[in-house]
Write a protein that holds these residues in place. Structure first.
Motif, PDB file in Angstrom:
ATOM      1  N   ASN A  71      23.205  66.017  52.357  1.00  0.00           N
ATOM      2  CA  ASN A  71      24.595  66.423  52.578  1.00  0.00           C
ATOM      3  C   ASN A  71      25.127  67.298  51.433  1.00  0.00           C
ATOM      4  OD1 ASN A  71      24.796  65.058  55.020  1.00  0.00           O
ATOM      5  ND2 ASN A  71      25.477  63.153  54.042  1.00  0.00           N
ATOM      6  N   MET A  72      24.567  67.126  50.237  1.00  0.00           N
ATOM      7  CA  MET A  72      24.986  67.979  49.118  1.00  0.00           C
ATOM      8  C   MET A  72      24.697  69.444  49.429  1.00  0.00           C
ATOM      9  SD  MET A  72      23.759  65.938  45.732  1.00  0.00           S
ATOM     10  CE  MET A  72      23.806  64.153  45.611  1.00  0.00           C
ATOM     11  N   LEU A  73      23.544  69.707  50.035  1.00  0.00           N
ATOM     12  CA  LEU A  73      23.192  71.076  50.396  1.00  0.00           C
ATOM     13  C   LEU A  73      24.097  71.580  51.513  1.00  0.00           C
ATOM     14  CD1 LEU A  73      19.291  70.750  50.395  1.00  0.00           C
ATOM     15  CD2 LEU A  73      20.797  71.401  48.521  1.00  0.00           C
ATOM     16  N   ARG A  74      24.352  70.726  52.484  1.00  0.00           N
ATOM     17  CA  ARG A  74      25.200  71.140  53.611  1.00  0.00           C
ATOM     18  C   ARG A  74      26.606  71.482  53.133  1.00  0.00           C
ATOM     19  NH1 ARG A  74      22.466  66.297  55.916  1.00  0.00           N
ATOM     20  NH2 ARG A  74      20.808  67.096  57.281  1.00  0.00           N
ATOM     21  N   THR A  75      27.162  70.636  52.293  1.00  0.00           N
ATOM     22  CA  THR A  75      28.533  70.881  51.848  1.00  0.00           C
ATOM     23  C   THR A  75      28.620  72.079  50.897  1.00  0.00           C
ATOM     24  OG1 THR A  75      28.261  69.206  50.096  1.00  0.00           O
ATOM     25  CG2 THR A  75      29.272  68.493  52.168  1.00  0.00           C
ATOM     26  N   THR A  76      27.548  72.339  50.155  1.00  0.00           N
ATOM     27  CA  THR A  76      27.550  73.514  49.282  1.00  0.00           C
ATOM     28  C   THR A  76      27.603  74.796  50.116  1.00  0.00           C
ATOM     29  OG1 THR A  76      26.319  72.370  47.537  1.00  0.00           O
ATOM     30  CG2 THR A  76      26.264  74.774  47.517  1.00  0.00           C
ATOM     31  N   ILE A  77      26.797  74.856  51.167  1.00  0.00           N
ATOM     32  CA  ILE A  77      26.806  76.040  52.030  1.00  0.00           C
ATOM     33  C   ILE A  77      28.153  76.161  52.726  1.00  0.00           C
ATOM     34  CG2 ILE A  77      25.743  77.114  54.050  1.00  0.00           C
ATOM     35  CD1 ILE A  77      23.138  75.702  53.270  1.00  0.00           C
ATOM     36  N   ALA A  78      28.706  75.038  53.178  1.00  0.00           N
ATOM     37  CA  ALA A  78      30.005  75.063  53.847  1.00  0.00           C
ATOM     38  C   ALA A  78      31.096  75.520  52.899  1.00  0.00           C
ATOM     39  CB  ALA A  78      30.329  73.675  54.404  1.00  0.00           C
ATOM     40  N   CYS A  79      31.047  75.047  51.663  1.00  0.00           N
ATOM     41  CA  CYS A  79      32.039  75.469  50.665  1.00  0.00           C
ATOM     42  C   CYS A  79      31.918  76.958  50.389  1.00  0.00           C
ATOM     43  CB  CYS A  79      31.846  74.658  49.380  1.00  0.00           C
ATOM     44  SG  CYS A  79      33.052  75.021  48.080  1.00  0.00           S
ATOM     45  N   LEU A  80      30.706  77.455  50.285  1.00  0.00           N
ATOM     46  CA  LEU A  80      30.494  78.880  50.092  1.00  0.00           C
ATOM     47  C   LEU A  80      31.101  79.666  51.249  1.00  0.00           C
ATOM     48  CD1 LEU A  80      27.290  80.652  48.882  1.00  0.00           C
ATOM     49  CD2 LEU A  80      28.368  81.393  50.999  1.00  0.00           C
ATOM     50  N   GLY A  81      30.845  79.217  52.483  1.00  0.00           N
ATOM     51  CA  GLY A  81      31.400  79.892  53.643  1.00  0.00           C
ATOM     52  C   GLY A  81      32.916  79.887  53.644  1.00  0.00           C
ATOM     53  N   ALA A  82      33.511  78.753  53.263  1.00  0.00           N
ATOM     54  CA  ALA A  82      34.967  78.651  53.215  1.00  0.00           C
ATOM     55  C   ALA A  82      35.544  79.585  52.163  1.00  0.00           C
ATOM     56  CB  ALA A  82      35.380  77.210  52.930  1.00  0.00           C
ATOM     57  N   GLY A  83      34.898  79.637  50.989  1.00  0.00           N
ATOM     58  CA  GLY A  83      35.392  80.503  49.927  1.00  0.00           C
ATOM     59  C   GLY A  83      35.270  81.973  50.283  1.00  0.00           C
ATOM     60  N   VAL A  84      34.106  82.365  50.799  1.00  0.00           N
ATOM     61  CA  VAL A  84      33.905  83.752  51.191  1.00  0.00           C
ATOM     62  C   VAL A  84      34.816  84.116  52.358  1.00  0.00           C
ATOM     63  CG1 VAL A  84      32.222  85.387  52.141  1.00  0.00           C
ATOM     64  CG2 VAL A  84      31.549  83.831  50.304  1.00  0.00           C
ATOM     65  N   GLY A  85      35.086  83.145  53.233  1.00  0.00           N
ATOM     66  CA  GLY A  85      35.953  83.390  54.379  1.00  0.00           C
ATOM     67  C   GLY A  85      37.414  83.522  54.023  1.00  0.00           C
ATOM     68  N   GLY A  86      37.783  83.190  52.788  1.00  0.00           N
ATOM     69  CA  GLY A  86      39.150  83.404  52.327  1.00  0.00           C
ATOM     70  C   GLY A  86      40.072  82.222  52.451  1.00  0.00           C
ATOM     71  N   ALA A  87      39.535  80.998  52.534  1.00  0.00           N
ATOM     72  CA  ALA A  87      40.389  79.813  52.608  1.00  0.00           C
ATOM     73  C   ALA A  87      41.217  79.691  51.333  1.00  0.00           C
ATOM     74  CB  ALA A  87      39.547  78.554  52.809  1.00  0.00           C
ATOM     75  N   ASP A  88      42.483  79.301  51.481  1.00  0.00           N
ATOM     76  CA  ASP A  88      43.359  79.124  50.321  1.00  0.00           C
ATOM     77  C   ASP A  88      43.042  77.840  49.569  1.00  0.00           C
ATOM     78  OD1 ASP A  88      45.424  81.399  50.764  1.00  0.00           O
ATOM     79  OD2 ASP A  88      45.299  80.399  52.703  1.00  0.00           O
ATOM     80  N   ALA A  89      42.687  76.787  50.312  1.00  0.00           N
ATOM     81  CA  ALA A  89      42.319  75.502  49.713  1.00  0.00           C
ATOM     82  C   ALA A  89      41.034  75.026  50.364  1.00  0.00           C
ATOM     83  CB  ALA A  89      43.429  74.476  49.908  1.00  0.00           C
ATOM     84  N   VAL A  90      40.173  74.398  49.577  1.00  0.00           N
ATOM     85  CA  VAL A  90      38.884  73.923  50.092  1.00  0.00           C
ATOM     86  C   VAL A  90      38.682  72.484  49.649  1.00  0.00           C
ATOM     87  CG1 VAL A  90      36.388  74.240  50.110  1.00  0.00           C
ATOM     88  CG2 VAL A  90      37.887  76.245  49.993  1.00  0.00           C
ATOM     89  N   THR A  91      38.352  71.629  50.603  1.00  0.00           N
ATOM     90  CA  THR A  91      37.993  70.234  50.325  1.00  0.00           C
ATOM     91  C   THR A  91      36.513  70.047  50.629  1.00  0.00           C
ATOM     92  OG1 THR A  91      40.188  69.341  50.805  1.00  0.00           O
ATOM     93  CG2 THR A  91      38.323  67.823  50.957  1.00  0.00           C
ATOM     94  N   VAL A  92      35.748  69.664  49.633  1.00  0.00           N
ATOM     95  CA  VAL A  92      34.344  69.312  49.816  1.00  0.00           C
ATOM     96  C   VAL A  92      34.270  67.794  49.928  1.00  0.00           C
ATOM     97  CG1 VAL A  92      32.034  69.345  48.817  1.00  0.00           C
ATOM     98  CG2 VAL A  92      33.544  71.325  48.541  1.00  0.00           C
ATOM     99  N   LEU A  93      33.893  67.301  51.094  1.00  0.00           N
ATOM    100  CA  LEU A  93      33.769  65.857  51.267  1.00  0.00           C
ATOM    101  C   LEU A  93      32.549  65.349  50.502  1.00  0.00           C
ATOM    102  CD1 LEU A  93      34.577  65.441  55.073  1.00  0.00           C
ATOM    103  CD2 LEU A  93      36.108  65.124  53.115  1.00  0.00           C
ATOM    104  N   PRO A  94      32.644  64.202  49.847  1.00  0.00           N
ATOM    105  CA  PRO A  94      31.498  63.643  49.120  1.00  0.00           C
ATOM    106  C   PRO A  94      30.305  63.417  50.038  1.00  0.00           C
ATOM    107  CG  PRO A  94      33.529  62.546  48.480  1.00  0.00           C
ATOM    108  CD  PRO A  94      33.869  63.405  49.661  1.00  0.00           C
ATOM    109  N   PHE A  95      29.110  63.495  49.484  1.00  0.00           N
ATOM    110  CA  PHE A  95      27.904  63.419  50.305  1.00  0.00           C
ATOM    111  C   PHE A  95      27.735  62.064  50.984  1.00  0.00           C
ATOM    112  CE2 PHE A  95      26.381  61.731  46.251  1.00  0.00           C
ATOM    113  CZ  PHE A  95      25.541  60.706  46.624  1.00  0.00           C
ATOM    114  N   ASP A  96      28.404  61.009  50.476  1.00  0.00           N
ATOM    115  CA  ASP A  96      28.273  59.683  51.081  1.00  0.00           C
ATOM    116  C   ASP A  96      29.478  59.340  51.960  1.00  0.00           C
ATOM    117  OD1 ASP A  96      30.119  59.513  49.059  1.00  0.00           O
ATOM    118  OD2 ASP A  96      29.209  57.789  48.043  1.00  0.00           O
ATOM    119  N   GLU A  97      30.254  60.338  52.352  1.00  0.00           N
ATOM    120  CA  GLU A  97      31.468  60.126  53.141  1.00  0.00           C
ATOM    121  C   GLU A  97      31.171  59.393  54.444  1.00  0.00           C
ATOM    122  OE1 GLU A  97      35.700  60.752  53.811  1.00  0.00           O
ATOM    123  OE2 GLU A  97      34.480  61.229  52.046  1.00  0.00           O
TER     124      GLU A  97
END
Length: 628
Positions: free
Chosen positions: A328-354
């Protein structure tokens, strides 16, 4: 800085331009090696992928794949960002989620996050999270003028809002210093809970709350348009966008009916979207969302600046797995990258054990550091709209926007978001998409690392404190791993009851070069269902195969080798395994015609191959083994 003269010298000047037809001929050659015959455009089509949303992802994009002009950052249609500077000045808002019902633990976690890079807080209150009356304790020691607080209060948004605003007054916070969002989202609550209450009353209460914010706390937004319920019910990106647009329109109507101007109403909304491990789809979704909302605001009469959509991106809970949660660490890292590049104003990365319960301190640290590393070390926010100009991203943004607009129009024709939810039309549409997605997952066309691919049966499960159960009754909450999770749970129960997992004997025929590929495939396949593969040295003949099977403690077997060796040995080995007591014999591969019939006469019961329904096969195997 040295500027080279324009002397007409180009590196590729003596080479002819490559054509699309030349590239297609190269593709034809590659496909022919894999046994696929296709020519010209058909060869290119063979490498294309159709998304559940409707758009088709092609293998090659060129300048011919045009899309409407995206404009400039900070200007309509806001595809390239809601602000001219994007997130380049300070990065995106790193927003951490908290829902621990223990006020003391929650306060410790909140302070630790703020001391280590988090810039705002997202608090779930009520029965699914923190007690509303515990907000002062949870926020003890928090500088509310520096750390905006965003509430996720569900149906009790009025009580939570009054508690937070009272805390602002108690601490003497200047009106202009208070930032955040009170989280009123009546239609999102309807989607989550299926509450039969007429939404008119909570909509009026949300509008009154917005009016109070305008008077008393101009830096606080009152409403959230949360699209996560539609994503977490299995919806596509287009459905998520369409539902958010319809919800936003409903809120605009309620707010303007309460006396707010269109500009004031737009300023009271924040939109929340899911960010997935499909980075390009996430980028396109956020860009398309801004374009679509700009269109809605424009036709509603909003001024230019008010039409910019405020976005909060949250890494998808649907993609999180309970098995091998470290992935999940890898999944959330890619998702965070996508959110940042996509221009999100705020980004929440859920913990890998969520997905396992309440996250521990290490998981929260990794979550907040994901944003910190992308911002401070990868400098992801230093460029405004880094995806801008990509033929692929621009085309995907345009196609997704059109699909989402169609969903929005469909919902509006049904009578709006409330009607679509209460009459079940939206739930049915979401379920249809999830069924198609589940079919692809079952066939491992959507592989899940650690679950459907490369599972680890010896993995020690992580233990976490249970999280509060959110109120149900509305749209379902789905997980990509749910079908395989049920299979693994059956295997775990069998292990607990008998001391051993169900087993499959892999009859590897011939040398390693002949059997390794299919033996690896079969081992991964059966382990995805919690069935332990028993490996033996390469089988030489039918007699040694039968002896190894008898010694392995398995009740089923699977032949693994090349097509050439199957033709020589498979019939005899299958018959010997049957005589040795194998209840069912599989063969890894997809023979056809007479060869298949010969294998079946010899005792092969079923064939497993890439593209087959792995969940159906594994479920039937466990049934035959008597695994409850």
């Amino acid at each position: 800085m040295t500027v080279l003269p324009d002397d007409g010298f180009f590196l590729a000047a003596e080479f002819p331009d490559a054509t699309r037809q030349q590239w297609q001929r190269l593709v034809e050659g590659v496909l022919s090696k894999a046994g696929t015959v296709a020519e010209g455009p058909a060869a290119e089509e063979a490498l294309s992928t159709t998304l559940l949303d409707g758009p088709t992802i092609r293998p090659l994009y060129t300048a011919d794949d045009s899309a409407p002009a995206a404009g400039h950052p900070g200007f309509p249609p806001f595809v390239r960002g809601g602000r001219p500077e994007g997130t380049a000045v300070s990065g995106w808002d790193v927003r951490q989620h908290h829902a621990d019902p223990d006020p003391r633990r929650a306060n410790e976690a909140v302070l630790a996050d703020l001391e280590n890079g988090v810039t705002s807080l997202w608090l779930t209150t009520g029965e699914a999270g923190l007690p509303v009356d515990a907000l002062p304790a949870v926020l003890d020691g928090v500088y509310l003028d520096l750390a905006p607080v965003v509430l996720d209060p569900g149906a009790d948004f009025e009580a939570a809002a009054h508690q937070l605003l009272a805390l602002h007054d108690e601490r003497g916070l200047p009106p202009e210093a208070a930032l955040g969002n009170l989280g009123a989202d009546p239609l999102g609550t309807l989607a989550r809970t299926g509450d039969a209450t007429d939404p008119a009353e909570p909509l009026a209460a949300a509008a009154a709350l917005a009016a109070r914010c305008l008077r008393e706390r101009p830096g606080i937004r009152a409403l959230t348009v949360d699209a996560l319920p539609y994503h977490e019910a299995g919806g596509s990106a287009a459905q998520e966008l369409g539902a958010s647009l319809s919800t936003g329109v409903a809120y605009l109507r309620a707010l303007t009916a309460a006396g707010l101007t269109v500009d004031q109403a737009c300023a009271q909304l924040e939109f929340r979207y899911a960010a997935t491990a499909d980075q390009f789809l996430t980028i396109a979704k956020l860009r398309a969302a801004r374009r679509l909302w700009a269109r809605v605001a424009e036709v509603s009469g909003a001024r230019t600046a008010a039409a910019a959509q405020r976005q909060h991106a949250v890494t998808s809970l649907v993609m999180m797995t309970r098995r091998d949660p470290w992935v999940n660490m890898l999944r959330t890292t890619i998702a965070c990258l996508g959110a940042g590049v996509g221009g999100a104003d705020a980004v929440t990365v859920l913990p890998f054990d969520e997905a396992l319960g309440l996250p521990d301190a290490f998981a929260r640290r990794i979550a907040r550091n994901t944003s910190s590393i992308l911002l401070e070390e990868s400098h992801l926010a230093r460029v405004v709209d880094p995806a801008g100009g990509s033929w692929y991203v621009e085309r995907l943004t345009d196609e997704l926007a059109h699909e989402a607009w169609g969903v929005f129009q469909w919902i509006e024709r049904l009578g709006g978001q409330a009607a679509a939810l209460r009459e079940g039309h939206l739930a049915k549409a979401l379920a249809d998409v999830w069924e198609a997605h589940s079919d692809r997952t079952a066939k491992r066309r959507y592989p899940i690392t650690g679950v459907s691919e490369f599972p680890n049966l010896t993995e020690k499960p992580l233990e976490r404190r249970p999280a509060p159960e959110p109120r149900s009754g509305g749209l379902p909450r789905v997980r990509r791993d749910e079908a395989y999770e049920r299979l693994r749970a059956r295997s775990d129960a069998h292990l607990a009851a008998t001391g051993a997992r169900p087993r499959v004997f892999l009859a590897a025929l011939g040398p390693a070069a002949a059997h390794t590929g299919r033996a690896t495939f079969a081992a991964n396949l059966f382990q995805a269902g919690g069935i332990e593969p028993v490996h033996q040295p390469a089988t030489v003949d039918a007699e040694s195969a039968a002896e190894a099977f008898a010694a392995g403690g398995a009740t089923i077997a699977c032949l693994c080798s090349s097509d050439a060796l199957y033709a020589e040995q498979a019939e005899a080995v299958a018959a010997a395994l049957k005589e040795a007591g194998a209840e069912r014999v599989f063969l890894a591969g997809k023979p056809r015609g007479e060869q298949r019939e010969a294998f079946e006469r010899a005792g092969v019961d079923e064939f497993v191959f890439a593209g087959g329904n792995a969940v159906a096969v594994l479920s039937s195997v466990l049934d035959r083994m008597g695994v409850a």
